[in-house]
Every structure is written in C-alpha cells, then in structure tokens.
Design an enzyme around this catalytic site. Sequence first.
Site, PDB file in Angstrom:
ATOM      1  N   THR A  13       0.920  -1.473   0.026  1.00 49.25           N
ATOM      2  CA  THR A  13       0.029  -0.079   0.110  1.00 49.25           C
ATOM      3  C   THR A  13       0.788   1.332  -0.043  1.00 49.25           C
ATOM      4  OG1 THR A  13      -0.187  -0.183   2.274  1.00 49.25           O
ATOM      5  CG2 THR A  13      -1.967  -1.065   1.095  1.00 49.25           C
ATOM      6  N   VAL A  16       6.560   2.660  -2.548  1.00 54.42           N
ATOM      7  CA  VAL A  16       7.413   1.941  -3.259  1.00 54.42           C
ATOM      8  C   VAL A  16       6.377   0.748  -3.625  1.00 54.42           C
ATOM      9  CG1 VAL A  16       9.199   0.282  -3.263  1.00 54.42           C
ATOM     10  CG2 VAL A  16       9.456   2.532  -2.456  1.00 54.42           C
ATOM     11  N   CYS A 149      18.542   4.402  -3.759  1.00 54.91           N
ATOM     12  CA  CYS A 149      18.186   4.729  -5.305  1.00 54.91           C
ATOM     13  C   CYS A 149      19.337   5.904  -5.537  1.00 54.91           C
ATOM     14  CB  CYS A 149      16.823   5.467  -5.199  1.00 54.91           C
ATOM     15  SG  CYS A 149      16.850   6.805  -3.778  1.00 54.91           S
ATOM     16  N   GLN A 175      19.153  15.045  -5.794  1.00 51.89           N
ATOM     17  CA  GLN A 175      18.059  13.879  -5.715  1.00 51.89           C
ATOM     18  C   GLN A 175      16.602  14.529  -5.681  1.00 51.89           C
ATOM     19  OE1 GLN A 175      21.134  11.612  -2.452  1.00 51.89           O
ATOM     20  NE2 GLN A 175      18.967  10.904  -2.645  1.00 51.89           N
ATOM     21  N   SER A 178      10.623  12.590  -4.913  1.00 51.35           N
ATOM     22  CA  SER A 178      10.099  11.181  -4.858  1.00 51.35           C
ATOM     23  C   SER A 178      10.722  10.227  -4.228  1.00 51.35           C
ATOM     24  CB  SER A 178       9.671  10.771  -6.173  1.00 51.35           C
ATOM     25  OG  SER A 178      10.786  10.741  -7.132  1.00 51.35           O
ATOM     26  N   GLU A 201      22.029   9.027   3.996  1.00 50.15           N
ATOM     27  CA  GLU A 201      22.262   8.751   2.733  1.00 50.15           C
ATOM     28  C   GLU A 201      23.617   8.672   2.318  1.00 50.15           C
ATOM     29  OE1 GLU A 201      19.643   8.213   0.983  1.00 50.15           O
ATOM     30  OE2 GLU A 201      19.718   8.673  -1.079  1.00 50.15           O
ATOM     31  N   HIS A 241      17.300  10.975 -10.347  1.00 45.67           N
ATOM     32  CA  HIS A 241      18.508  11.424  -9.200  1.00 45.67           C
ATOM     33  C   HIS A 241      19.695  11.621 -10.172  1.00 45.67           C
ATOM     34  CE1 HIS A 241      16.319  10.330  -5.924  1.00 45.67           C
ATOM     35  NE2 HIS A 241      16.981   9.587  -5.190  1.00 45.67           N
TER      36      HIS A 241
HETATM   37  N1  LIG Z   1      10.038   6.240  -1.320  1.00 47.89           N
HETATM   38  C1  LIG Z   1      11.428   5.701  -2.122  1.00 47.89           C
HETATM   39  O1  LIG Z   1      11.435   6.506  -3.075  1.00 47.89           O
HETATM   40  C2  LIG Z   1      11.984   4.558  -1.615  1.00 47.89           C
HETATM   41  C3  LIG Z   1      13.193   4.542  -2.446  1.00 47.89           C
HETATM   42  C4  LIG Z   1      14.010   3.456  -2.075  1.00 47.89           C
HETATM   43  C5  LIG Z   1      13.743   2.615  -0.911  1.00 47.89           C
HETATM   44  N2  LIG Z   1      12.645   2.984  -0.275  1.00 47.89           N
HETATM   45  C6  LIG Z   1      12.432   2.045   0.855  1.00 47.89           C
HETATM   46  O2  LIG Z   1      11.195   1.299   0.782  1.00 47.89           O
HETATM   47  C7  LIG Z   1      10.431   1.033   1.843  1.00 47.89           C
HETATM   48  C8  LIG Z   1       9.107   1.537   1.571  1.00 47.89           C
HETATM   49  O3  LIG Z   1       9.124   2.952   1.332  1.00 47.89           O
HETATM   50  P1  LIG Z   1       7.846   3.951   1.079  1.00 47.89           P
HETATM   51  O4  LIG Z   1       8.278   5.232   0.866  1.00 47.89           O
HETATM   52  O5  LIG Z   1       6.877   3.242   0.125  1.00 47.89           O
HETATM   53  O6  LIG Z   1       6.913   3.638   2.587  1.00 47.89           O
HETATM   54  P2  LIG Z   1       5.464   3.802   3.087  1.00 47.89           P
HETATM   55  O7  LIG Z   1       4.878   4.530   1.973  1.00 47.89           O
HETATM   56  O8  LIG Z   1       5.463   4.541   4.385  1.00 47.89           O
HETATM   57  O9  LIG Z   1       5.098   2.459   3.112  1.00 47.89           O
HETATM   58  C9  LIG Z   1       5.373   1.658   3.921  1.00 47.89           C
HETATM   59  C10 LIG Z   1       4.514   0.242   3.603  1.00 47.89           C
HETATM   60  O10 LIG Z   1       4.882  -0.654   4.767  1.00 47.89           O
HETATM   61  C11 LIG Z   1       3.600  -1.181   5.407  1.00 47.89           C
HETATM   62  N3  LIG Z   1       3.793  -1.366   6.883  1.00 47.89           N
HETATM   63  C12 LIG Z   1       4.113  -0.281   7.743  1.00 47.89           C
HETATM   64  N4  LIG Z   1       4.008  -0.975   9.008  1.00 47.89           N
HETATM   65  C13 LIG Z   1       3.764  -2.121   8.914  1.00 47.89           C
HETATM   66  C14 LIG Z   1       3.628  -3.499   9.733  1.00 47.89           C
HETATM   67  N5  LIG Z   1       3.763  -3.151  11.093  1.00 47.89           N
HETATM   68  N6  LIG Z   1       3.240  -4.706   9.065  1.00 47.89           N
HETATM   69  C15 LIG Z   1       3.227  -4.701   7.710  1.00 47.89           C
HETATM   70  N7  LIG Z   1       3.301  -3.516   7.003  1.00 47.89           N
HETATM   71  C16 LIG Z   1       3.618  -2.712   7.394  1.00 47.89           C
HETATM   72  C17 LIG Z   1       2.603  -0.085   5.162  1.00 47.89           C
HETATM   73  O11 LIG Z   1       1.408  -0.520   5.267  1.00 47.89           O
HETATM   74  P3  LIG Z   1       0.133   0.624   5.739  1.00 47.89           P
HETATM   75  O12 LIG Z   1      -0.554   0.996   4.400  1.00 47.89           O
HETATM   76  O13 LIG Z   1      -1.117  -0.526   6.133  1.00 47.89           O
HETATM   77  O14 LIG Z   1       0.508   1.195   6.769  1.00 47.89           O
HETATM   78  C18 LIG Z   1       2.956   0.412   3.618  1.00 47.89           C
HETATM   79  O15 LIG Z   1       2.507  -0.639   2.866  1.00 47.89           O
HETATM   80  C19 LIG Z   1      11.125   1.775   2.950  1.00 47.89           C
HETATM   81  O16 LIG Z   1      12.140   0.836   3.850  1.00 47.89           O
HETATM   82  C20 LIG Z   1      12.167   2.757   2.165  1.00 47.89           C
HETATM   83  O17 LIG Z   1      13.211   3.106   2.959  1.00 47.89           O
HETATM   84  C21 LIG Z   1      11.861   3.960  -0.468  1.00 47.89           C
END
Ligand SMILES: NC(=O)c1ccc[n+]([C@@H]2O[C@H](COP(=O)([O-])OP(=O)(O)OC[C@H]3O[C@@H](n4cnc5c(N)ncnc54)[C@H](OP(=O)(O)O)[C@@H]3O)[C@@H](O)[C@H]2O)c1
Length: 349
Positions: A13, A16, A149, A175, A178, A201, A241
């Site tokens: 959800t 990412v 990233c 960077q 997003s 980072e 980036h």
């Molecule tokens: N954003 C980027 O561009 C990016 C780039 C590279 C890497 N990342 C990494 O990718 C990961 C996700 O980033 P994001 O930006 O997508 O984060 P996000 O939007 O906050 O999404 C987090 C996800 O984890 C789920 N979650 C949270 N607590 C949980 C739990 N206790 N049990 C099961 N699921 C849980 C959330 O579900 P709910 O919706 O139910 O809360 C949601 O699906 C992170 O580790 C981040 O460091 C992000």
Amino acid sequence: MQTRIEVGILGATGMVGQHFVKFLQGNPWFDLKWVGASDRSAGKKYRDAMTWHLGGGAPDSVADLTVEDCKPGNAPRLLFSAMDASVATEIERAFAQAGHVVVSNSRNHRMESDVPLLVPEINSEHLKIIPMQQRARGWKGQIVTNPNCSTIVLTMGLAPLKQFGITKVIATTLQAISGAGYPGVASMDITGNVIPFIGGEEEKMQQETQKIMGEFRGDRIEPLPAKVSAHCNRVPVVDGHTVTVSVELSAKPAMAELHAAFDSYTSVPQARQLPSAPPRPVIYMHEANRPQPRKDAERERGMAAFVGRLRPCPVLDYKFVALGHNTVRGAAGAAVLNAELMHSEGMLD
Ligand SMILES: NC(=O)c1ccc[n+]([C@@H]2O[C@H](COP(=O)([O-])OP(=O)(O)OC[C@H]3O[C@@H](n4cnc5c(N)ncnc54)[C@H](OP(=O)(O)O)[C@@H]3O)[C@@H](O)[C@H]2O)c1
C-alpha cells in the site's frame, strides 16, 4: 504459453509498493496475486486500503485483491518487499524462515555479509553467497536486496570503468523529492530550494558502492578497496536522481578508452534478455547539457543509467554526470530485475 510465477508484495500500500504494482503490470514472468500491509490495511480491498499516488490508477486486477497481514501463511513463494524500514527486518526474516524468496527494496539487510546487494549488470556473481546465507540462518528461503536509489545511479555510471581500477570516487547528488516517499519533504522546504542533507544517505552510498562493486571470493564478498566520498542533496525535481562524479583510475586510461567503455557496456541481463533489462544499461549522451532528469529519467522505461559530460578532472582523473530514475531503477524496477536474474539462474524453481 509459459505459466507465470505468482508473486506478492510486502508493503504493497505504500509509495514503493505502488511502484511495484505499476512496474509488474504486463511482466511476462511474474503475476501479482497477493498484497500485504499492516493490520491497519489488512482485510480491506487494495483500492480502499491505499491512496494511489501514481499516474494511471491501480489496475483493477490488483485493486480487487484483499490486503493480507504480512505473516507467512498463504503468500506466494516469491515476495517483493517495500516494507517500512522500522518493521522490515523481522518480517522479511520471518518470510525467509518460512521458505519464501524475499526480494527486498528496504535498507535493512543490505549490508549484512551473507545478503547479496544485487545489481544484475554489475555483480550477478554475488548470488553465490545465498547457500551460505541459508546455512548460517538455518532457513530454506532467501533474502536478496537492491541498493539505495542514489547508489544505483553511481554504481551503474562507474561499472564500465571498473576495468581501469577505481581507486577514489567523489560523488555529489541532486536527488528528486520522490525519493523521500509520500508526503516526503514539505513543499515549503523544497520549493525553490536545495536541502544539503539526507539522513544516512551519504554513509549508504559510500558503503553500498564498495559492496556492490566488490568481488565474490568463494565464501565472502570482498568490498572494492576504493575510497568513496558522497555529498547528498535534495533538489526540487520530481523524479530522477542526478549524480556528478569525479573518479581516480589506477590504469590512467585515455579519455577515448572511457568513451569506448561506456558505449560498449553490456552485461548478464542483456545477454539473457531478461524482460525488464534495458537493451543498453548505460547510455552515454554526447549533448553538452545532458542528461537531465525531466528529459531523460523516464526513457528506457526508467531502467537505464544515462551518463554524459565526461572530461578530465584536475583533482582526480576524470569527471562525468550520471542520471537514473530513482523510483524505477532505484526501487521497484531494480527488485523486479533482481528476481528475473534469479529466475534465469534457476533459483525460483
Ligand atoms: N520512497 C522511495 O522512493 C524509496 C526509495 C528507495 C527505498 N525506499 C524504501 O522502501 C521502503 C518503503 O518506502 P515507502 O516510501 O513506500 O514507505 P511507505 O509509503 O510508508 O509504505 C510503507 C509500507 O509498509 C507497510 N507497513 C508499515 N508498518 C507495517 C507493519 N507493522 N506490518 C506490515 N506492513 C507495514 C505499510 O502498510 P500500511 O499502508 O498498512 O501502513 C506500507 O504498505 C522503505 O524501507 C524505504 O526506506 C523508499
């Protein structure tokens, strides 16, 4: 027609997670059948559990899925992970313990010595550490990660130059917002501004680059013995980036040799024609003012690195610019290509 492999997403959800949903559409090998998230979302239809932030809307086939708890049970064997970093360590381990193949985008396991930090064009050999991971952890599953990233852009830009002996690297990032997820950086902070700090980072870029470009030595991954210094900045760009790079090379090659190395660079994913592999992983642009994020990040489905402005560096040997799509090649697309490489190695059989 070959049966597609059923796959799921942990953290489907989130921002990412949505990129995974989008990127997996039409994949000829993988069929998205399962979505997991926190107990806040579990039990709801995917369409009701999240707010879609990307263009085009969630595909109906996924929007109608019921979100599951991120607990081993009924999930497919292959899972992509986009979990919040605060919970990813334990949940990814629990799935690997239960025999799942976890292809993770989260930072949690990247620097663990028995976990591949995989870029299929650069270090496909690092997958050979997996039997050691399984022995040491006592699990039948496996965890494989993709880099941060900004690191992926730097390492893909450096990969063609590895043959010349990389000894020092200074990399400065510009960077996109997003990369901070949603809602990310406050608009009042980033509009018309540059923020010269992204927590953790620079350390990630430095350490991950050495691991990715290191060698598999039979029982361990030996980091590249190069000094890497990163400066990381958030800029008001939506996607893509940019990294400016100065590099010292022990072989002291002529500039024509570097141009030839960039132009001829190709690797395992291209030879095997993996479905998400860009035909050319590194594309050198000869225009004086390219690459640019708005014009180039989306090209090649966001999966290639664009390089340009190669010139001598008065401090190290050469300098150049590299660009990549941070949420595609820097996140979901990277993990899907990792899984495709693993499938081509027979690791998903
Ligand atoms: N954003 C980027 O561009 C990016 C780039 C590279 C890497 N990342 C990494 O990718 C990961 C996700 O980033 P994001 O930006 O997508 O984060 P996000 O939007 O906050 O999404 C987090 C996800 O984890 C789920 N979650 C949270 N607590 C949980 C739990 N206790 N049990 C099961 N699921 C849980 C959330 O579900 P709910 O919706 O139910 O809360 C949601 O699906 C992170 O580790 C981040 O460091 C992000």
